[in-house]
Design a protein around this motif. Structure first.
Motif, PDB file in Angstrom:
ATOM      1  N   SER A  65       0.703   3.648 -16.836  1.00 59.36           N
ATOM      2  CA  SER A  65       1.255   4.671 -15.951  1.00 59.36           C
ATOM      3  C   SER A  65       0.803   4.466 -14.511  1.00 59.36           C
ATOM      4  CB  SER A  65       0.825   6.073 -16.411  1.00 59.36           C
ATOM      5  OG  SER A  65       1.268   6.322 -17.718  1.00 59.36           O
ATOM      6  N   VAL A  66      -0.489   4.333 -14.310  1.00 56.32           N
ATOM      7  CA  VAL A  66      -1.035   4.239 -12.953  1.00 56.32           C
ATOM      8  C   VAL A  66      -0.581   2.957 -12.258  1.00 56.32           C
ATOM      9  CG1 VAL A  66      -3.184   3.982 -11.619  1.00 56.32           C
ATOM     10  CG2 VAL A  66      -2.985   5.782 -13.353  1.00 56.32           C
ATOM     11  N   PHE A  67      -0.640   1.825 -12.943  1.00 59.22           N
ATOM     12  CA  PHE A  67      -0.301   0.578 -12.254  1.00 59.22           C
ATOM     13  C   PHE A  67       1.205   0.376 -12.089  1.00 59.22           C
ATOM     14  CE2 PHE A  67      -4.768  -0.283 -13.255  1.00 59.22           C
ATOM     15  CZ  PHE A  67      -5.190  -0.422 -11.937  1.00 59.22           C
ATOM     16  N   THR A  68       2.011   1.004 -12.928  1.00 54.09           N
ATOM     17  CA  THR A  68       3.460   0.992 -12.693  1.00 54.09           C
ATOM     18  C   THR A  68       3.757   1.737 -11.401  1.00 54.09           C
ATOM     19  OG1 THR A  68       3.995   0.821 -15.043  1.00 54.09           O
ATOM     20  CG2 THR A  68       5.710   1.728 -13.601  1.00 54.09           C
ATOM     21  N   LEU A  69       3.128   2.910 -11.241  1.00 52.72           N
ATOM     22  CA  LEU A  69       3.320   3.690 -10.009  1.00 52.72           C
ATOM     23  C   LEU A  69       2.714   2.975  -8.803  1.00 52.72           C
ATOM     24  CD1 LEU A  69       2.575   7.249 -11.448  1.00 52.72           C
ATOM     25  CD2 LEU A  69       4.808   6.350 -10.750  1.00 52.72           C
ATOM     26  N   ALA A  70       1.558   2.347  -8.982  1.00 51.45           N
ATOM     27  CA  ALA A  70       0.910   1.618  -7.881  1.00 51.45           C
ATOM     28  C   ALA A  70       1.792   0.481  -7.387  1.00 51.45           C
ATOM     29  CB  ALA A  70      -0.452   1.086  -8.328  1.00 51.45           C
ATOM     30  N   ASN A  71       2.403  -0.231  -8.313  1.00 50.61           N
ATOM     31  CA  ASN A  71       3.300  -1.327  -7.922  1.00 50.61           C
ATOM     32  C   ASN A  71       4.503  -0.804  -7.145  1.00 50.61           C
ATOM     33  OD1 ASN A  71       1.650  -3.243  -9.099  1.00 50.61           O
ATOM     34  ND2 ASN A  71       2.763  -3.255 -11.034  1.00 50.61           N
ATOM     35  N   ARG A  72       5.016   0.335  -7.572  1.00 52.23           N
ATOM     36  CA  ARG A  72       6.154   0.940  -6.884  1.00 52.23           C
ATOM     37  C   ARG A  72       5.762   1.339  -5.458  1.00 52.23           C
ATOM     38  NH1 ARG A  72       8.285   5.182 -10.539  1.00 52.23           N
ATOM     39  NH2 ARG A  72       8.545   3.389 -11.887  1.00 52.23           N
ATOM     40  N   ILE A  73       4.572   1.927  -5.310  1.00 51.16           N
ATOM     41  CA  ILE A  73       4.083   2.315  -3.981  1.00 51.16           C
ATOM     42  C   ILE A  73       3.935   1.079  -3.094  1.00 51.16           C
ATOM     43  CG2 ILE A  73       2.061   3.209  -2.737  1.00 51.16           C
ATOM     44  CD1 ILE A  73       1.735   5.214  -5.131  1.00 51.16           C
ATOM     45  N   ALA A  74       3.361   0.014  -3.637  1.00 49.78           N
ATOM     46  CA  ALA A  74       3.167  -1.221  -2.872  1.00 49.78           C
ATOM     47  C   ALA A  74       4.497  -1.816  -2.413  1.00 49.78           C
ATOM     48  CB  ALA A  74       2.386  -2.240  -3.701  1.00 49.78           C
ATOM     49  N   GLU A  75       5.515  -1.702  -3.257  1.00 51.22           N
ATOM     50  CA  GLU A  75       6.843  -2.231  -2.907  1.00 51.22           C
ATOM     51  C   GLU A  75       7.538  -1.376  -1.859  1.00 51.22           C
ATOM     52  OE1 GLU A  75       9.058  -2.433  -6.555  1.00 51.22           O
ATOM     53  OE2 GLU A  75       7.695  -3.921  -7.423  1.00 51.22           O
ATOM     54  N   ASP A  76       7.339  -0.040  -1.932  1.00 45.40           N
ATOM     55  CA  ASP A  76       8.080   0.885  -1.075  1.00 45.40           C
ATOM     56  C   ASP A  76       7.431   1.147   0.280  1.00 45.40           C
ATOM     57  OD1 ASP A  76       9.850   1.102  -3.161  1.00 45.40           O
ATOM     58  OD2 ASP A  76       9.182   3.093  -3.809  1.00 45.40           O
ATOM     59  N   GLU A  77       6.130   0.913   0.406  1.00 42.60           N
ATOM     60  CA  GLU A  77       5.417   1.262   1.633  1.00 42.60           C
ATOM     61  C   GLU A  77       4.775   0.029   2.250  1.00 42.60           C
ATOM     62  OE1 GLU A  77       4.430   2.732   4.764  1.00 42.60           O
ATOM     63  OE2 GLU A  77       5.225   4.290   3.426  1.00 42.60           O
ATOM     64  N   ALA A  78       5.182  -0.297   3.468  1.00 39.24           N
ATOM     65  CA  ALA A  78       4.657  -1.495   4.130  1.00 39.24           C
ATOM     66  C   ALA A  78       3.324  -1.241   4.834  1.00 39.24           C
ATOM     67  CB  ALA A  78       5.674  -2.006   5.142  1.00 39.24           C
TER      68      ALA A  78
END
Length: 184
Positions: A65-78
């Motif tokens: 759960s946490v790392f799926t969301l973390a990856n999404r944050i990393a992709e969406d926020e520069a």
């Protein structure tokens, strides 16, 4: 009607997580878990070889759960600083939504269980700290490692406070005001 494969496993993990949410938490026995599910202990062991395996299932849920969301944050926020802020807030929000998992994350539920479980939670937090450090690489002060470490310690403190308060003191409660001190 027969259950889909893995459905009973998920029911067991959900019941275990719910039992961990009790404010006046006590160590959970397989007998108590079986009683909650209205099954025999033998039925639990048809799905999990041990109680440690049940806790591993909860840890896998946290990691996934946490790392799926973390990856999404990393992709969406520069912007690295904003990325780190969002990562920290996400971890606190995840904990708030999953109080039973907080007992696993802080190690409370793992006391007296196999030491590999605590080692795995430690690896989770090491990985989360590395994720924060990666986000902060371009920070103005140039101390990504130090700042990532401080942010992780803040998050762990929030998780412990949440668990020790019987889930009354929400981890995200004061984050809005504190973020400027943490990431300013």
């Amino acid at each position: 009607m027969p259950r889909a494969k893995g459905e009973r496993r998920l029911e067991i993990l959900k019941a275990l997580a719910q039992m961990l949410e009790a404010p006046k938490w006590e160590r959970i026995t397989t007998a108590a878990l079986a009683e909650k599910l209205d099954v025999s202990e033998a039925a639990l062991y048809r799905h999990f070889a041990s109680k440690a395996q049940m806790y591993e299932g909860l840890i896998e849920f946290v990691e996934s759960s946490v790392f799926t969301l973390a990856n999404r944050i990393a992709e969406d926020e520069a912007d690295g600083r904003i990325q780190a802020e969002k990562l920290l807030e996400m971890l606190l929000a995840f904990a708030e939504k999953n109080p039973g998992m907080v007992r696993v994350m802080t190690g409370d539920a793992l006391v007296g269980e196999h030491e590999r479980l605590q080692a795995r939670m430690n690896q989770f937090f090491d990985r989360f700290e590395s994720t924060l450090k990666q986000s902060l690489r371009g920070a103005a002060d140039g101390d990504a490692a130090g700042r990532a470490s401080a942010l992780l310690r803040y998050a762990l403190g929030c998780l412990h406070q949440y668990a020790k308060s019987g889930f009354a003191k929400k981890p995200t409660e004061s984050f809005g005001a504190q973020r400027r001190y943490l990431l300013g």
